[in-house]
Design a protein around this motif. Structure first.
Motif, PDB file in Angstrom:
ATOM      1  N   THR A 311       0.845  -1.195   0.000  1.00  0.00           N
ATOM      2  CA  THR A 311       0.000   0.000   0.000  1.00  0.00           C
ATOM      3  C   THR A 311       0.879   1.243   0.000  1.00  0.00           C
ATOM      4  O   THR A 311       0.689   2.162  -0.805  1.00  0.00           O
ATOM      5  CB  THR A 311      -0.929   0.009   1.224  1.00  0.00           C
ATOM      6  OG1 THR A 311      -1.671  -1.214   1.268  1.00  0.00           O
ATOM      7  CG2 THR A 311      -1.876   1.206   1.181  1.00  0.00           C
ATOM      8  N   VAL A 312       1.840   1.271   0.905  1.00  0.00           N
ATOM      9  CA  VAL A 312       2.855   2.326   0.932  1.00  0.00           C
ATOM     10  C   VAL A 312       4.203   1.669   1.204  1.00  0.00           C
ATOM     11  O   VAL A 312       4.329   0.841   2.115  1.00  0.00           O
ATOM     12  CB  VAL A 312       2.567   3.389   2.013  1.00  0.00           C
ATOM     13  CG1 VAL A 312       3.692   4.431   2.053  1.00  0.00           C
ATOM     14  CG2 VAL A 312       1.229   4.064   1.770  1.00  0.00           C
ATOM     15  N   HIS A 313       5.198   2.034   0.415  1.00  0.00           N
ATOM     16  CA  HIS A 313       6.548   1.508   0.581  1.00  0.00           C
ATOM     17  C   HIS A 313       7.441   2.596   1.167  1.00  0.00           C
ATOM     18  O   HIS A 313       7.405   3.749   0.720  1.00  0.00           O
ATOM     19  CB  HIS A 313       7.115   1.051  -0.765  1.00  0.00           C
ATOM     20  CG  HIS A 313       8.500   0.478  -0.674  1.00  0.00           C
ATOM     21  ND1 HIS A 313       8.749  -0.772  -0.153  1.00  0.00           N
ATOM     22  CD2 HIS A 313       9.711   0.992  -1.019  1.00  0.00           C
ATOM     23  CE1 HIS A 313      10.045  -1.014  -0.197  1.00  0.00           C
ATOM     24  NE2 HIS A 313      10.655   0.045  -0.702  1.00  0.00           N
ATOM     25  N   VAL A 314       8.248   2.232   2.152  1.00  0.00           N
ATOM     26  CA  VAL A 314       9.144   3.187   2.806  1.00  0.00           C
ATOM     27  C   VAL A 314      10.584   2.849   2.448  1.00  0.00           C
ATOM     28  O   VAL A 314      11.010   1.688   2.550  1.00  0.00           O
ATOM     29  CB  VAL A 314       8.959   3.158   4.337  1.00  0.00           C
ATOM     30  CG1 VAL A 314       9.963   4.099   5.016  1.00  0.00           C
ATOM     31  CG2 VAL A 314       7.529   3.555   4.707  1.00  0.00           C
ATOM     32  N   TYR A 315      11.327   3.877   2.004  1.00  0.00           N
ATOM     33  CA  TYR A 315      12.751   3.701   1.705  1.00  0.00           C
ATOM     34  C   TYR A 315      13.531   4.819   2.377  1.00  0.00           C
ATOM     35  O   TYR A 315      13.266   6.009   2.135  1.00  0.00           O
ATOM     36  CB  TYR A 315      13.018   3.726   0.194  1.00  0.00           C
ATOM     37  CG  TYR A 315      14.496   3.646  -0.131  1.00  0.00           C
ATOM     38  CD1 TYR A 315      15.176   2.431  -0.055  1.00  0.00           C
ATOM     39  CD2 TYR A 315      15.219   4.778  -0.488  1.00  0.00           C
ATOM     40  CE1 TYR A 315      16.535   2.351  -0.326  1.00  0.00           C
ATOM     41  CE2 TYR A 315      16.574   4.706  -0.767  1.00  0.00           C
ATOM     42  CZ  TYR A 315      17.231   3.494  -0.693  1.00  0.00           C
ATOM     43  OH  TYR A 315      18.575   3.424  -0.956  1.00  0.00           O
ATOM     44  N   LEU A 316      14.481   4.452   3.220  1.00  0.00           N
ATOM     45  CA  LEU A 316      15.304   5.413   3.940  1.00  0.00           C
ATOM     46  C   LEU A 316      16.774   5.064   3.737  1.00  0.00           C
ATOM     47  O   LEU A 316      17.133   3.889   3.696  1.00  0.00           O
ATOM     48  CB  LEU A 316      14.985   5.384   5.441  1.00  0.00           C
ATOM     49  CG  LEU A 316      13.517   5.551   5.855  1.00  0.00           C
ATOM     50  CD1 LEU A 316      13.352   5.329   7.351  1.00  0.00           C
ATOM     51  CD2 LEU A 316      13.000   6.940   5.470  1.00  0.00           C
TER      52      LEU A 316
END
Length: 415
Positions: A311-316
């Motif tokens: 649904t939402v992908h997080v990349y840090l």
């Protein structure tokens, strides 16, 4: 044309380029140290490294000594190749481990191209970026200067460079920086694509569950879960995020080793621990762990399913080498929230191909992810534009591989 690839972990970044050149009828040979599966059309030459760094070597020089040992081993293997009748027109090397340092002594007429992945900086990149981990070495600039000496020794012998992103290329010093072409390794966008029918099966303490795009799934991917890739900030965002989104599940891909940066400290009893354990303990009491799924390292097909149900992908990330996983998430049509750090801005344009957030602000990260979860039309818009950007700029077959092939051809003709 005879082409020699040099990469201790071959094929590495040359996974597509080397067999493509062989398919065009060129003779392709690869020097490598670590085990490598067969690569179509490529003659693999594995060689051992003997010898150990001398005791008493200055600590700033030890890294270069290790690279010199590898370079000597590659030199010996090259001499054997020469005696067997092989003479390359072009040498393409990832020089970070030193192997290609002396190859011009064997084949002085060969044109050498080097992969320019990262030139270390005492200021302005990964070192000193995260005040939570300041490091204990006040002389880090001296150490990094010597670490970069390997690349600097290559500059006098290399005729051209290849970097995957403009930011990574910008770290290299002049005048060599002007000889670096920016061409990404390439993403197989025909394979890494949205799939509305994708399903992901997870094993949980309550039994197996199946996730799809009808579920709310927040995804996070690292090779290994560690501060360099923002694992600590992601975990700190989860309590507020899961409170705001009571139906959301979090799927975290990544191992427990260290790819970059320092190893985790031992626990108070002196026992070894992982970065995963350290930051999970920090927030464990505020999390519904039944909705947080650590899946470890997974097969590539399962990794793609994770992206496709996201649904939402997080990349840090710290200001460091840009991960393939970000570009693959874009290619899969993910709605992305990513850290507002230098390498990321090249691909994620805030409000266009994703959203950017302060790396050090987990509250803002939680808020932005929750807001996107609430807004399906915005997710669809960002995901579609992310995929378009990935196809137009990072597609392997139409953009990157043709560019790399032309770079090799230009290298051969630049006498």
């Amino acid at each position: 044309m005879n082409i020699l690839f040099v990469h201790q972990n071959f094929p590495g970044q040359f996974k597509h380029l080397a067999p493509a050149l062989a398919q065009r009828g060129h003779r392709v040979v690869a020097l490598h140290i670590n085990a490598c599966p067969p690569v179509p059309g490529v003659q693999l030459v594995r060689y051992p490294v003997s010898g150990q760094p001398a005791q008493g070597t200055h600590r700033w020089l030890a890294d270069l000594e290790v690279k010199t040992l590898r370079a000597e081993a590659a030199y010996r293997a090259a001499r054997q190749l020469q005696q067997d009748g092989f003479t390359p027109d072009v040498i393409v090397s990832h020089p970070a481990w030193g192997e290609s340092l002396f190859l011009s002594q064997v084949w002085p007429a060969a044109r050498i191209g080097i992969y320019c992945e990262f030139f270390y900086q005492a200021l302005g990149a990964d070192v000193g970026f995260d005040p939570e981990f300041p490091g204990a070495d006040p002389d880090v600039g001296c150490r990094l200067q010597m670490k970069n000496a390997n690349y600097e020794l290559h500059f006098a012998r290399a005729h051209a460079g290849l970097a995957p992103t403009h930011w990574q290329a910008s770290l290299f010093p002049k005048p060599f920086a002007s000889r670096i072409a920016v061409i990404h390794d390439g993403i197989r966008t025909e394979l890494v694509r949205p799939n509305p029918e994708a399903q992901l099966q997870l094993q949980t303490a309550q039994g197996p569950i199946v996730l799809s795009q009808s579920d709310e799934v927040i995804t996070f991917v690292n090779r290994n879960l560690e501060p360099y890739r923002g694992y600590h900030q992601f975990m700190r965002a989860l309590p507020a995020l899961l409170k705001a989104r009571p139906k959301a599940r979090v799927v975290i891909i990544g191992g427990n080793e260290v790819s970059y940066g320092a190893a985790p400290p031992p626990d108070p009893d002196g026992q070894a621990q992982t970065w995963r354990e350290i930051f999970l303990k920090e927030v464990k009491g505020a999390l519904d762990l039944s909705r947080v799924h650590f899946v470890g390292k997974v097969p590539y097909a399962d990794y793609l399913r994770v992206l496709q149900v996201s649904t939402v992908h997080v990349y840090l990330t710290y200001p460091f080498v840009l991960s393939w996983s970000l570009l693959e998430a874009m290619s899969a049509g993910c709605a992305i929230v990513a850290s507002d750090t230098a390498p990321v801005r090249e691909a994620i344009r805030h409000g266009e191909t994703g959203q950017l957030v302060d790396f050090f602000d987990p509250a803002a990260l939680a808020q932005q992810v929750a807001a996107l979860c609430e807004n399906p039309s915005e997710r669809a818009r960002l995901g579609a534009q992310a995929r378009t950007f990935a196809v137009e700029n990072y597609d392997l077959e139409t953009r990157c591989l043709p560019g790399q092939m032309a770079w090799v051809q230009g290298l051969a003709q630049s006498h």
